[in-house]
Scaffold this motif. Structure first.
Motif, PDB file in Angstrom:
ATOM      1  N   ASP A 120       0.878  -1.173   0.000  1.00 32.68           N
ATOM      2  CA  ASP A 120       0.000   0.000   0.000  1.00 32.68           C
ATOM      3  C   ASP A 120       0.913   1.220   0.000  1.00 32.68           C
ATOM      4  N   PHE A 121       1.021   1.858  -1.157  1.00 28.06           N
ATOM      5  CA  PHE A 121       1.982   2.943  -1.287  1.00 28.06           C
ATOM      6  C   PHE A 121       1.524   4.220  -0.595  1.00 28.06           C
ATOM      7  N   ALA A 122       0.249   4.302  -0.265  1.00 30.13           N
ATOM      8  CA  ALA A 122      -0.258   5.467   0.468  1.00 30.13           C
ATOM      9  C   ALA A 122       0.182   5.433   1.930  1.00 30.13           C
ATOM     10  N   THR A 123       0.280   4.227   2.486  1.00 29.59           N
ATOM     11  CA  THR A 123       0.645   4.100   3.897  1.00 29.59           C
ATOM     12  C   THR A 123       2.053   3.547   4.107  1.00 29.59           C
ATOM     13  N   GLY A 124       2.631   2.969   3.066  1.00 26.10           N
ATOM     14  CA  GLY A 124       3.942   2.342   3.199  1.00 26.10           C
ATOM     15  C   GLY A 124       3.879   0.928   3.751  1.00 26.10           C
ATOM     16  N   ALA A 125       2.672   0.351   3.818  1.00 17.28           N
ATOM     17  CA  ALA A 125       2.521  -0.995   4.357  1.00 17.28           C
ATOM     18  C   ALA A 125       2.962  -2.040   3.330  1.00 17.28           C
ATOM     19  N   LEU A 126       3.658  -3.070   3.813  1.00 18.89           N
ATOM     20  CA  LEU A 126       4.154  -4.150   2.965  1.00 18.89           C
ATOM     21  C   LEU A 126       3.755  -5.497   3.566  1.00 18.89           C
ATOM     22  N   ARG A 127       3.486  -6.460   2.674  1.00 18.04           N
ATOM     23  CA  ARG A 127       3.161  -7.819   3.129  1.00 18.04           C
ATOM     24  C   ARG A 127       4.062  -8.801   2.398  1.00 18.04           C
ATOM     25  N   PHE A 128       4.655  -9.708   3.162  1.00 24.01           N
ATOM     26  CA  PHE A 128       5.554 -10.711   2.602  1.00 24.01           C
ATOM     27  C   PHE A 128       5.110 -12.104   3.024  1.00 24.01           C
ATOM     28  N   GLU A 129       5.287 -13.067   2.110  1.00 29.73           N
ATOM     29  CA  GLU A 129       5.113 -14.466   2.465  1.00 29.73           C
ATOM     30  C   GLU A 129       6.498 -15.055   2.703  1.00 29.73           C
ATOM     31  N   THR A 130       6.657 -15.748   3.823  1.00 24.31           N
ATOM     32  CA  THR A 130       7.938 -16.336   4.195  1.00 24.31           C
ATOM     33  C   THR A 130       7.727 -17.804   4.557  1.00 24.31           C
ATOM     34  N   PRO A 131       8.803 -18.577   4.688  1.00 22.08           N
ATOM     35  CA  PRO A 131       8.644 -19.974   5.120  1.00 22.08           C
ATOM     36  C   PRO A 131       7.940 -20.098   6.465  1.00 22.08           C
ATOM     37  N   GLY A 132       8.013 -19.053   7.284  1.00 23.00           N
ATOM     38  CA  GLY A 132       7.363 -19.093   8.589  1.00 23.00           C
ATOM     39  C   GLY A 132       5.983 -18.474   8.616  1.00 23.00           C
ATOM     40  N   GLY A 133       5.481 -18.042   7.464  1.00 26.57           N
ATOM     41  CA  GLY A 133       4.160 -17.428   7.427  1.00 26.57           C
ATOM     42  C   GLY A 133       4.199 -16.009   6.895  1.00 26.57           C
ATOM     43  N   THR A 134       3.082 -15.292   7.048  1.00 21.90           N
ATOM     44  CA  THR A 134       2.956 -13.934   6.543  1.00 21.90           C
ATOM     45  C   THR A 134       3.648 -12.947   7.484  1.00 21.90           C
ATOM     46  N   VAL A 135       4.392 -12.026   6.898  1.00 22.15           N
ATOM     47  CA  VAL A 135       5.087 -10.986   7.664  1.00 22.15           C
ATOM     48  C   VAL A 135       4.629  -9.632   7.151  1.00 22.15           C
ATOM     49  N   HIS A 136       4.300  -8.719   8.072  1.00 20.09           N
ATOM     50  CA  HIS A 136       3.902  -7.357   7.722  1.00 20.09           C
ATOM     51  C   HIS A 136       5.009  -6.382   8.117  1.00 20.09           C
ATOM     52  N   ALA A 137       5.221  -5.390   7.309  1.00 20.43           N
ATOM     53  CA  ALA A 137       6.226  -4.357   7.582  1.00 20.43           C
ATOM     54  C   ALA A 137       5.713  -3.038   7.031  1.00 20.43           C
ATOM     55  N   ALA A 138       6.430  -1.979   7.342  1.00 22.64           N
ATOM     56  CA  ALA A 138       6.068  -0.664   6.818  1.00 22.64           C
ATOM     57  C   ALA A 138       7.319   0.182   6.702  1.00 22.64           C
ATOM     58  N   ALA A 139       7.313   1.086   5.731  1.00 23.42           N
ATOM     59  CA  ALA A 139       8.450   1.984   5.529  1.00 23.42           C
ATOM     60  C   ALA A 139       7.953   3.244   4.834  1.00 23.42           C
ATOM     61  N   PRO A 140       8.516   4.399   5.173  1.00 27.03           N
ATOM     62  CA  PRO A 140       8.106   5.633   4.515  1.00 27.03           C
ATOM     63  C   PRO A 140       8.595   5.731   3.077  1.00 27.03           C
ATOM     64  N   VAL A 141       9.642   4.964   2.743  1.00 26.84           N
ATOM     65  CA  VAL A 141      10.166   4.941   1.375  1.00 26.84           C
ATOM     66  C   VAL A 141      10.326   3.478   0.954  1.00 26.84           C
TER      67      VAL A 141
END
Length: 448
Positions: A137-158
């Motif tokens: 979500d480029f408006a909020t900087g939210a990121l979602r990743f799939e990993t071997p251990g499950g779903t990981v959420h992160a966020a960054a301003p850039v």
């Protein structure tokens, strides 16, 4: 947005790893995400390790952060092309007028490992392997990743997408309507082969990039530090002379004996390599924009402008992107909202230009390099360089041995070609007039 912060860089290949080094040098904290496991643990994927031809643009980027000497320790200089005809002797064509300039064959996986080591050693960089981007979500900087251990959420301003030609970041941008993308695939694909060392030595001249031009197709070979050569076939995917037509050992052996007769004696594993290694796709990525308007998100390197490999400029161009983005951050005092649009404005025309020139060079490499007309044109270019040093340079030299912007190179060499064409017409006309004059004089003499 001008203070040090954690920047999300998606893709820990060549571009992403170099970018992380540059950002860390600026004092930023960097989260570097990579969908693959650590590539340093597994080595290169079979048949997918196209060697890089590193030249001045890439070297300039490494030099700026003190990595040139370390990276170049394993590189092999190639000062020209070695042409392999179907019949007849080899023909060496130097890249520069004096033969003193070279491009450098380097292992893609080895370079990636060196850059990853440098990124991990940089203060503030965290590398996350096995993280496949599945949402942004480029408006909020939210990121979602799939990993071997499950779903990981992160966020960054850039968020910076450095994840290659099949970029997941670009796909998310396109899905949101922020960018429009198009991938123009060639009818040709590529497949790798190997020429091993012969008696512990190189089987071919290691100081050249070897080319087997065959009109609608070709093979190239680049040297490796272990004294082998990585060969790459660039053939049509379909048709009588395409990959699909060679479907068994007998057909492979027959084709190489006929079209590449000097190769089978040098490559005992040729048939096995051919039948086991995959056929890769070749294409050019076109995006109408690289930056999400008003947001801290952008594409860089192949994610923004993947090109075909026929000028050896893919990685060099991507590294130059990193240098330009760093320059824009300096000029805007670290203001990402100003630096990203400036980076796009300065680089997009140049990326488009090298994309066009790379396609043109494919035609040159597979069809023209062995022709008398091409050789004459190269001699004319080098003659003009001697007459006008510094003012006249061939397109190859400007692309490979300078950092002059690609778009300017394209315009400059187009003008030079017009000049050479005009000189050729003048010389042809003058020669014809002189011949007519001599004929007329001879006739007058005979009449007397």
């Amino acid at each position: 947005m001008s203070t040090p912060q954690e920047i999300a860089v998606v893709g820990a290949g060549l571009t992403g790893s170099l970018l992380a080094c540059y950002l860390a040098r600026r004092g930023h904290r960097v989260a570097l995400y990579e969908r693959r496991p650590d590539p340093r643990a597994g080595g290169a994927e079979r048949g997918r390790s196209i060697n890089l031809a590193l030249s001045e643009r890439g070297l300039d980027a490494l030099r700026r952060i003190g990595l040139e000497r370390q990276v170049m320790a394993g590189a092999l200089p190639m000062s020209g092309r070695m042409i392999h005809p179907v019949a007849g002797g080899l023909d060496f064509q130097p890249y520069s007028r004096d033969g003193g300039k070279a491009i450098h064959s380097i292992s893609r996986s080895g370079l990636n490992a060196a850059l990853l080591d440098a990124a991990e050693a940089a203060p503030g960089v965290r590398v996350h392997f096995g993280h496949r981007l599945t949402g942004a979500d480029f408006a909020t900087g939210a990121l979602r990743f799939e990993t071997p251990g499950g779903t990981v959420h992160a966020a960054a301003p850039v968020i910076l997408g450095a994840d290659g030609a099949g970029s997941a970041v670009r796909a998310q941008m396109a899905a949101s309507g922020a960018v429009r993308e198009k991938v123009a695939f060639l009818d040709h694909g590529y497949k790798e082969l190997t020429i091993p060392a012969a008696g512990g030595e190189f089987a071919l001249d290691p100081g050249a990039l070897h080319i087997w031009p065959r009109g609608g197709s070709m093979m190239i070979a680049l040297p490796n530090p272990d004294r082998s050569f990585t060969c790459t076939l660039f053939w049509p995917r379909d048709g009588a002379s395409g990959f699909a037509a060679l479907d068994g050992p007998a057909a492979v052996e027959r084709h190489f004996r006929t079209r590449y007769p000097d190769v089978p004696p040098l490559s005992p594993g040729l048939v096995d390599d051919y039948l086991r290694n995959p056929v890769g796709r070749l294409g050019t990525v076109h995006c109408d924009r690289w930056v999400v308007p008003g947001r801290g998100a952008a594409l860089i390197g192949d994610a923004a402008h993947a090109i075909v490999p026929f000028y050896g400029q893919g990685a060099n161009c991507a590294f130059e992107d990193v240098v330009e983005l760093d320059r824009c951050l300096t000029e805007t005092a670290g203001r990402w909202d100003r630096a990203l649009p400036l980076y796009e404005a300065r680089r997009k025309d140049n990326a488009d230009a090298i994309g066009r020139m790379a396609l043109e060079n494919f035609t040159e490499m597979r069809e023209k390099v062995a022709s008398p007309a091409f050789k004459l044109a190269r001699k004319a270019d080098h003659a003009m360089e001697r007459v006008l040093p510094g003012r006249w340079m061939s397109r190859y030299e400007l692309v490979s041995f300078s950092t002059e912007p690609y778009a300017r190179v394209e315009r400059r060499t187009r003008r030079q070609r017009h000049v050479l064409a005009g000189l050729a017409v003048t010389l042809t006309t003058g020669t014809a007039a002189l011949a007519l004059h001599r004929t007329a004089a001879a006739r007058r003499g005979a009449g007397a």
